[in-house]
Design an enzyme around this catalytic site. Structure first.
Site, short mmCIF file in Angstrom:
data_model
loop_
_atom_site.label_atom_id
_atom_site.label_comp_id
_atom_site.label_asym_id
_atom_site.label_seq_id
_atom_site.Cartn_x
_atom_site.Cartn_y
_atom_site.Cartn_z
N ASN A 11 -0.99 21.75 26.17
CA ASN A 11 -1.70 22.12 24.94
C ASN A 11 -1.01 23.35 24.36
O ASN A 11 -1.17 24.45 24.87
CB ASN A 11 -3.17 22.42 25.28
N LYS A 13 -1.55 24.82 21.65
CA LYS A 13 -2.43 25.66 20.81
C LYS A 13 -1.69 25.99 19.52
O LYS A 13 -0.93 25.17 19.02
CB LYS A 13 -2.90 26.89 21.59
N HIS A 103 -12.30 21.68 22.87
CA HIS A 103 -11.70 22.81 23.59
C HIS A 103 -12.57 24.05 23.39
O HIS A 103 -13.13 24.25 22.31
CB HIS A 103 -10.27 23.06 23.09
N GLU A 105 -11.86 26.96 22.77
CA GLU A 105 -11.46 27.81 21.63
C GLU A 105 -12.02 27.25 20.33
O GLU A 105 -12.34 28.01 19.40
CB GLU A 105 -9.93 27.92 21.59
N GLU A 173 -12.15 22.91 32.10
CA GLU A 173 -11.48 24.18 31.85
C GLU A 173 -12.50 25.32 31.88
O GLU A 173 -13.17 25.56 30.87
CB GLU A 173 -10.79 24.16 30.48
N GLY A 179 -6.13 31.45 30.06
CA GLY A 179 -5.29 32.56 29.60
C GLY A 179 -5.52 33.86 30.34
O GLY A 179 -5.05 34.91 29.93
N SER A 219 -5.03 28.70 33.47
CA SER A 219 -4.01 29.44 34.22
C SER A 219 -3.25 28.58 35.23
O SER A 219 -2.90 29.05 36.33
CB SER A 219 -4.63 30.68 34.89
P1 13P Z 1 -3.85 28.54 29.96
O1 13P Z 1 -3.05 27.54 30.76
O2 13P Z 1 -3.00 29.41 29.09
O3 13P Z 1 -4.82 29.27 30.81
O4 13P Z 1 -4.72 27.66 28.92
C1 13P Z 1 -5.46 26.59 29.39
C2 13P Z 1 -5.95 25.83 28.23
O5 13P Z 1 -6.79 26.29 27.47
C3 13P Z 1 -5.38 24.49 28.01
O6 13P Z 1 -6.12 23.78 27.08
#
Ligand code: 13P
Length: 261
Positions: A11, A13, A103, A105, A173, A179, A219
């Site tokens: 992903n 983003k 997601h 976010e 997640e 992150g 992560s």
């Molecule tokens: P990270 O791998 O940067 O923690 O992000 C995970 C994520 O949100 C994937 O959709």
């Protein structure tokens, strides 16, 4: 016994414009070719921003690369006065196999609730795109309700009323792991992924539950992917930050070669 083909999904983003996207996919393809990676063992998918998808599609299809690709979101509507939104119909025309839905976010930045996530899941399926339904608890949820309750509730809401034989992918997640550099433990991921599979069995069928890939995200990196993949109900990963580094992403994809101490 059903064998689920693992899925490693990147992903991106809001990273990479379409030029960088093309260079990046080419680089991952070269690294994996050099390593004699076999796509029959592991499915790899990238999730670029909307503006990159056409370029990524053209590269993958013209070079015959064995990558899938998808979008990071879609509208719950098919067309009409929805400024800035992208319909599942448009994504299907670009041959998107997958679309990420719900997601954390988007739940946070765009106030997407369970109802919107359910509508988007239905829209994806209507257009023949496999939804990658994201669920996960915040650290406050974890303290208050434990690990499984919130993701289980989110999944139940997302799949209510979808066709009983639909192909879906679920991504667990934990919000606190995204992150942060602080991944869940493989055991934590296993516990929640098993609970999510039980929900699919209950709402859809045992057969669909057995065939559905459930991913862990938060992560994930080359140093921890193999320990997650050892867990019985973890069938892949949704990778954020580490999917933006071609060498690192290629290492994650090759997890079956990793030796775990
Ligand atoms: P990270 O791998 O940067 O923690 O992000 C995970 C994520 O949100 C994937 O959709």
């Amino acid at each position: 016994m059903v064998v689920r083909r693992p899925l490693i999904a990147g992903n991106w983003k809001m990273n990479f414009d379409h030029l960088r996207a093309v260079a990046f996919v080419q680089k991952v393809a070269w690294v994996l070719k050099d390593a004699k990676f076999s796509a029959s063992e592991v499915e790899v998918s990238v999730f670029p921003p909307f503006t990159d998808i056409r370029s990524v599609q053209t590269l993958i299809e013209s070079d015959g690369l064995s990558f899938a690709f998808g979008a990071q979101d879609l509208s719950q509507f098919d067309d009409g006065p929805h400024t800035g939104d992208i319909s599942g119909e448009f994504l299907k025309k670009l041959n998107c196999r997958y679309v990420i839905i719900g997601h954390s976010e988007r739940r946070q930045d765009h106030h997407e609730d369970d109802e919107v996530v359910a509508a988007k899941t239905k829209a994806a399926l209507k257009h023949g795109i496999v939804p990658v339904i994201c669920v996960g608890e915040t650290s406050a949820d974890l303290e208050e309700f434990g690990a499984s309750a919130v993701p289980v509730g989110q999944l139940r809401a997302a799949i209510a009323g979808i066709p009983g034989d639909a192909e879906i992918v679920v991504a667990y997640e934990p919000v606190w792991a995204i992150g942060s550099g602080q991944a869940a433990t493989p055991q934590q991921a296993q516990t929640v992924c098993a609970a999510l599979r039980a929900v699919i069995a209950e709402v859809m069928s045992q057969e669909v539950a057995d065939a559905t890939r459930i991913l862990y995200g938060g992560s994930v990196k080359s140093g921890n992917i193999a320990s997650f993949m050892r867990e019985k109900d973890v069938d892949g990963a949704l990778v954020g930050g580490a999917s933006l580094d071609a060498e690192e992403f290629a290492k994650i994809v090759q997890f079956p070669k990793h030796v775990i101490a």
